[in-house]
Design an enzyme around this catalytic site. Structure first.
Site, mmCIF file in Angstrom:
data_model
loop_
_atom_site.group_PDB
_atom_site.id
_atom_site.type_symbol
_atom_site.label_atom_id
_atom_site.label_comp_id
_atom_site.label_asym_id
_atom_site.label_seq_id
_atom_site.Cartn_x
_atom_site.Cartn_y
_atom_site.Cartn_z
ATOM 1 N N LYS A 238 0.868 -1.186 0.000
ATOM 2 C CA LYS A 238 0.000 0.000 0.000
ATOM 3 C C LYS A 238 0.898 1.228 0.000
ATOM 4 O O LYS A 238 1.580 1.515 0.975
ATOM 5 C CB LYS A 238 -0.912 0.012 1.229
ATOM 6 C CG LYS A 238 -1.965 1.107 1.169
ATOM 7 C CD LYS A 238 -2.888 1.070 2.369
ATOM 8 C CE LYS A 238 -4.062 2.024 2.189
ATOM 9 N NZ LYS A 238 -3.683 3.382 1.844
ATOM 10 N N GLY A 715 -38.096 6.728 -14.271
ATOM 11 C CA GLY A 715 -38.580 5.379 -14.447
ATOM 12 C C GLY A 715 -39.557 5.280 -15.602
ATOM 13 O O GLY A 715 -39.980 4.176 -15.985
#
Length: 847
Positions: A238, A715
């Site tokens: 990391k 929608g």
């Protein structure tokens, strides 16, 4: 003489943004500049020098060489002349936050009297730029002297015109003229590309050929307590640096932070090195670091490199390749993507570029070694994982010590021989968007850091405390009385532990984070290993799912929920059944319930399917789990209803409820709306690109009124624009204001908008329904299904996604699963729940 730059300066904080304040006057020739501006949505800023300033228009689609293309150009505030040379990043939180490059520049020659043309709204001119040439016209459409007035930018007929079907200048010439872009040389000009090498790396099987996306969000890792014991994982170091994404399109190489800020101008040596890899097109994912004398990445050294503008020591560690050579590699297994990346980097090694190795050792041993070397920790990745632009359990991170970002909300006075400040007062945002005090940090500063940071803090000092609450007993850490600052700076801090009351102990400052906005900083809590293992397995299954049966199996219905007639067809056009609707709401419960909770709800029931009679029910439905509200809210009817939990949600779906509609107020303040909703409803003949443009115009107007807005699909055919507001005005006042806003749109952009309903009024136009803002009026909730063919879903989206949307019913209950797994695009909504409409009232003359 009036100060034409007063509005420009008022809109910007020059202690934060690097934009010029103004000062340069005009030269012999009139200059023009077009700047490519990747803000919330990519657009092009068209600027003409006149009377000592740059008259400016925002052109959403950019200029076109085709005279039949009449491009919308929204008139904005004047800019200073020296803005014509500005390239860089406008910081988050500032007006127009995002990346700016100089796309074209040169001289412009008025054809006729420039002042008369500008004032009358028909300005003809010739451009002599590096990309654009020939005759052009700017035409004002309607309205004079108004803010955000709409104009059209039109190419005139001459030897420089080009059919749009043959040549798109903004796509063919995407980069900055300050970095050596070639010029458009009339007809026949083509996009500059790199010659392909004879030996091409082998692509993974099954990848799809796609256009290279303009923007790209990285995959993020989940913090865990310990490495998982099941599954095949690889582990990398990391790195202690900044996440960086590289976009390569021929010779055009751009470097972006994880939040989309363009840092190419800061990292020119790295951009040149990446250009040398010989990649025709693609995106690289990696991390930039500066190493100390032990060869270990040092976050403080990286920050110092940027502070001193000495970035030649910055290295780029590449670890993934989501796009390459015209192909989307995201669905390919991680190991195959990395093998291709390794082959590419080995073919053309560079001192500035490194491949992020994974190591053949146990993660426990690797983590111990990393910690002994004073590194930050490890990143673990499932070997078979696909690439998802979100935080995913398929990538994990293991840290050597507790460490995360905090927002700086203040500082204390120094004590003893200390100069500058005593300690920094830190905060994190909670789920409600409030900044919570999380402790302080008083160590980890050298003299240079103290001096630099003190100057930044002084520039942001304010009398308002940014934290939601004070700590117990008023203790703000070491030092004297607290001084408050605007919560704009983000720092990284290492610490020993969290206390029970949510404060950090044994903290040490690591450095400022200039790659992350303050509003996204929250507490990062590690997840249990067993939970990650289960989630990662589920994520892999979802990615590889090929059938509705697999998707439906993810919806765990309560054992005591009895579904009657589960196989009854609800929508004959798609064959969707009742059980599919119930299972959708089970999967979407955690997403839709926050939008339903504490709001009166109306239900749309379809007992005989969506082609039968639909029942719109606002009062007293006898559904198990439904909460009946106080009768005083609606004394003339049965009680209003609230759907506050999974039991009520699924109970309603079992009783054939398809849609959930909500009020614009909560039960806490039922007479004071906490949002305005604008329903963009297209009339006959309106094409989808017109809807996209209309939504963007609504957003621009709202921004001019000082209002942050949020977008969702309906929608159905349209789009919904939602504006959170502080609940302080009555219903009629909010409705009247929304009516004025809609009428303003219809008056000034009549070819696009209409304020009156009715089919005849709406032919070829978009009706913006402001009546949704009256008392008792409702709108389909976010994540509600719709009782229309296909059973679409109203899905929240980011404004940046508008350009790529294909329809208002793009998602339905069968294809929405992947969307449900993404991060919330409305994550910042809570931060704007207290915005007022005072500026809007003033601008619109509303009392």
């Amino acid at each position: 003489m009036p100060d034409n730059l007063q509005r420009y300066r008022k809109m910007r904080d020059f202690s934060i943004t690097s934009e010029p304040q103004g000062g340069r006057t005009r030269g012999r020739e009139l200059s023009f500049v077009i700047q490519k501006h990747a803000a919330r949505r990519l657009h092009y800023d068209f600027r003409l020098e006149l009377d000592g300033t740059l008259k400016s228009w925002a052109v959403p689609k950019g200029p076109s060489l085709d005279p039949t293309d009449k491009r919308m150009a929204v008139h904005v505030e004047d800019h200073p002349i020296d803005y014509g040379g500005f390239e860089g990043v406008i910081p988050p939180g500032q007006y127009g936050a995002g990346t700016v490059i100089v796309w074209d520049r040169g001289e412009w020659v008025p054809l006729g009297d420039a002042h008369e043309g500008y004032q009358s709204g028909k300005l003809k001119f010739e451009l002599r730029g590096e990309k654009l040439h020939g005759r052009w016209t700017l035409v004002r459409m309607k309205g004079r002297g108004e803010k955000q007035e709409p104009w059209l930018l039109i190419k005139e007929h001459d030897e420089w015109e080009r059919p749009a079907s043959e040549f798109n200048v903004v796509d063919a010439m995407p980069d900055s003229v300050l970095s050596g872009t070639g010029k458009v040389k009339g007809k026949g000009a083509a996009k500059k590309t790199r010659k392909a090498t004879n030996e091409q790396p082998q692509l993974p099987e099954g990848v799809k050929k796609v256009e290279l996306p303009l923007s790209f969000a990285p995959m993020l890792a989940t913090l865990v307590e310990a490495p998982p014991k099941t599954g095949e994982w690889i582990y990398e170091i990391k790195f202690d640096g900044y996440r960086m994404l590289a976009r390569i399109d021929g010779d055009d190489v751009r470097l972006f932070t994880r939040n989309g800020n363009d840092w190419t101008s800061k990292l020119k040596p790295l951009a040149n090195a990446i250009r040398g890899l010989g990649i025709e097109s693609g995106w690289l994912d990696g991390e930039i670091v500066v190493q100390n004398d032990r060869g270990v990445p040092d976050f403080q050294l990286l920050q110092n490199a940027f502070d001193s503008s000495k970035t030649q020591d910055i290295l780029f560690y590449a670890f993934d390749l989501p796009y390459y050579g015209g192909y989307d590699l995201r669905e390919a297994p991680l190991l195959e993507r990395r093998a291709l990346l390794r082959q590419i980097m080995d073919a053309r090694p560079s001192e500035r570029l490194r491949y992020s190795e994974n190591f053949d050792a146990s993660p426990v041993e690797m983590l111990k070694t990393a910690c002994d070397m004073k590194m930050e920790g490890l990143i673990g990745k499932r070997a078979d994982s696909s690439y998802a632009s979100r935080r995913s359990p398929a990538w994990i991170k293991l840290k050597c010590q507790q460490r995360q970002e905090f927002v700086i909300g203040g500082f204390t006075e120094p004590q003893g021989g200390r100069v500058g400040f005593g300690s920094l007062l830190l905060g994190v945002y909670d789920e409600h968007g409030e900044l919570k005090y999380a402790g302080n940090v008083g160590t980890g500063f050298n003299d240079k850091v103290l001096a630099d940071l003190t100057a930044k803090l002084k520039a942001l000092e304010t009398s308002d405390m940014p934290f939601a609450t004070k700590p117990e007993r008023g203790r703000w850490g070491a030092g004297g009385k607290p001084h408050w600052v605007k919560p704009k700076l983000v720092c990284e801090v290492a610490f020993g532990e969290w206390t029970r009351d949510g404060k950090i102990r044994h903290s040490a400052f690591q450095g400022l984070r200039i790659d992350k906005p303050a509003k996204v900083i929250t507490i990062e809590k590690p997840v249990a290993v067993t939970e990650v293992s289960v989630k990662a397995t589920t994520a892999t299954k979802v990615t590889k799912a090929k059938s509705r049966a697999t998707k439906s199996s993810q919806a765990a219905l309560p054992a005591d929920l009895k579904i009657t007639n589960p196989n009854r067809v609800i929508d004959a056009s798609s064959g969707i059944t009742k059980i599919e609707v119930v299972e959708y709401y089970a999967k979407a419960a955690q997403h839709i319930l926050p939008h339903l909770k504490a709001r009166p709800v109306s239900l749309v029931r379809a007992p005989d399917g969506i082609t039968g009679p639909l029942i719109f029910q606002k009062h007293g439905a006898p559904i198990e789990g439904i909460k009946h509200l106080d009768p005083k809210f609606d004394r003339d009817h049965d009680p209003l209803m609230e759907v506050a939990n999974v039991k009520a949600l699924l109970g309603a779906a079992q009783q054939n409820v398809i849609e959930f509609h909500t009020w614009n107020a909560t039960t806490k303040a039922i007479e004071q709306p906490d949002r305005m909703t604008f329903d963009l409803d297209p009339g006959e003949g309106v094409k989808w690109p017109q809807m996209q443009e209309a939504a963007q115009l609504v957003r621009v107007l709202l921004e001019e009124l000082g209002l942050k807005s949020f977008l969702k699909t309906s929608g159905g055919k349209g789009l919904h624009v939602v504006v959170p507001i502080k609940p302080q005005l009555e219903w009629d006042a909010v409705k009247d204001l929304s009516k004025i806003i809609v009428e303003h749109l219809a008056r000034h952009v009549p070819q696009r908008f209409v304020a009156k309903s009715g089919p005849k009024n709406r032919i070829g136009k978009i009706f913006v329904d402001y009546l949704r803002n009256g008392r008792g009026a409702t709108t389909a909730s976010a994540w509600s299904a719709r009782s229309r063919p296909g059973i679409g879903v109203s899905v929240p989206v980011a404004w940046e996604e508008l350009r790529d949307l294909i329809a208002g019913n793009q998602w339905n209950i069968r294809n929405v699963d992947e969307r449900l797994q993404l991060d919330d695009p409305w994550a910042e909504y809570g931060s704007f729940e207290k915005q007022t409409i005072s500026k809007a009232k003033k601008v619109l003359g509303f009392e």
